[in-house]
Design an enzyme around this catalytic site. Structure first.
Site, PDB file in Angstrom:
ATOM      1  N   ILE A  43     -19.464  -5.464 -18.667  1.00 51.26           N
ATOM      2  CA  ILE A  43     -20.204  -6.088 -19.768  1.00 51.26           C
ATOM      3  C   ILE A  43     -21.534  -5.352 -19.887  1.00 51.26           C
ATOM      4  CG2 ILE A  43     -21.174  -8.240 -20.651  1.00 51.26           C
ATOM      5  CD1 ILE A  43     -19.214  -9.691 -18.641  1.00 51.26           C
ATOM      6  N   CYS A  53     -20.776  -4.424 -13.868  1.00 46.04           N
ATOM      7  CA  CYS A  53     -19.490  -3.737 -13.691  1.00 46.04           C
ATOM      8  C   CYS A  53     -18.344  -4.754 -13.582  1.00 46.04           C
ATOM      9  CB  CYS A  53     -19.501  -2.900 -12.422  1.00 46.04           C
ATOM     10  SG  CYS A  53     -20.600  -1.484 -12.472  1.00 46.04           S
ATOM     11  N   GLU A  55     -15.934  -4.981 -11.400  1.00 49.84           N
ATOM     12  CA  GLU A  55     -15.692  -5.483 -10.048  1.00 49.84           C
ATOM     13  C   GLU A  55     -16.615  -6.655  -9.738  1.00 49.84           C
ATOM     14  OE1 GLU A  55     -16.235  -2.406 -11.060  1.00 49.84           O
ATOM     15  OE2 GLU A  55     -15.467  -0.899  -9.677  1.00 49.84           O
TER      16      GLU A  55
HETATM   17  N1  THU Z   1     -18.445   0.603 -14.432  1.00 46.74           N
HETATM   18  C1  THU Z   1     -17.712  -0.397 -13.888  1.00 46.74           C
HETATM   19  O1  THU Z   1     -17.369  -1.380 -14.566  1.00 46.74           O
HETATM   20  N2  THU Z   1     -17.350  -0.311 -12.576  1.00 46.74           N
HETATM   21  C2  THU Z   1     -17.720   0.716 -11.764  1.00 46.74           C
HETATM   22  O2  THU Z   1     -17.549   0.632 -10.556  1.00 46.74           O
HETATM   23  C3  THU Z   1     -18.284   1.932 -12.351  1.00 46.74           C
HETATM   24  C4  THU Z   1     -18.914   1.753 -13.690  1.00 46.74           C
HETATM   25  C5  THU Z   1     -18.840   0.512 -15.832  1.00 46.74           C
HETATM   26  C6  THU Z   1     -20.310   0.257 -16.066  1.00 46.74           C
HETATM   27  C7  THU Z   1     -20.494   0.791 -17.467  1.00 46.74           C
HETATM   28  O3  THU Z   1     -20.176  -0.242 -18.379  1.00 46.74           O
HETATM   29  C8  THU Z   1     -19.462   1.892 -17.589  1.00 46.74           C
HETATM   30  O4  THU Z   1     -18.556   1.717 -16.523  1.00 46.74           O
HETATM   31  C9  THU Z   1     -20.027   3.295 -17.545  1.00 46.74           C
HETATM   32  O5  THU Z   1     -20.849   3.455 -16.439  1.00 46.74           O
END
Ligand code: THU
Length: 126
Positions: A43, A53, A55
């Site tokens: 989000i 993130c 996770e």
């Molecule tokens: N992102 C995640 O959701 N999990 C991770 O472990 C790595 C990064 C997302 C955050 C952001 O919305 C996009 O990926 C680019 O960094």
């Protein structure tokens, strides 16, 4: 629940990703010891540091519902590659599932890594 089934849950979670800035969708599915699945997506926010993130969305949803014992989390993204958790998420995974596993999918095969492999020597206070 099989690893493949948990990956399918993560793919459903990914559909809800709010990613107007990066366009990079991430989905996670967290399996509790009671067999319940919590889904999470990334989000984003115009103030980039406020982005959450996938996770951590899944873990925080579960913890806020009173669940604290987790076995496994599956992570997928809109890239066709294994998407490894960022450093902050590794620290959160280490807090709540230090003996747990993370399942990845690159569209061809599944990869399973231990949280302790992703973050050896994690920071601890207690
Ligand atoms: N992102 C995640 O959701 N999990 C991770 O472990 C790595 C990064 C997302 C955050 C952001 O919305 C996009 O990926 C680019 O960094």
């Amino acid at each position: 629940m099989t690893n493949q089934e948990l990956i399918e849950e993560a793919k459903i979670a990914m559909e809800y990703a709010y990613v107007p800035y990066s366009k990079f969708k991430v989905g996670a599915a967290l399996l509790t010891d009671s067999g319940k699945v919590y889904r999470g997506c990334n989000i984003e926010n115009a103030s980039f540091g406020a982005t959450n993130c996938a996770e951590r969305t899944a873990i925080f949803k579960a913890v806020s519902e009173g669940e604290t014992v987790f076995d496994k989390i599956a992570v997928v993204s809109s890239s066709n590659e294994f998407t490894y958790p960022c450093g902050i998420c590794r620290q959160v995974l280490g807090e709540f599932m230090p003996k747990g596993e993370v399942v990845f999918d690159d569209g061809k095969e599944l990869l399973v890594l231990k949280v302790s492999e992703l973050l050896p020597y994690k920071f601890d206070l207690i």
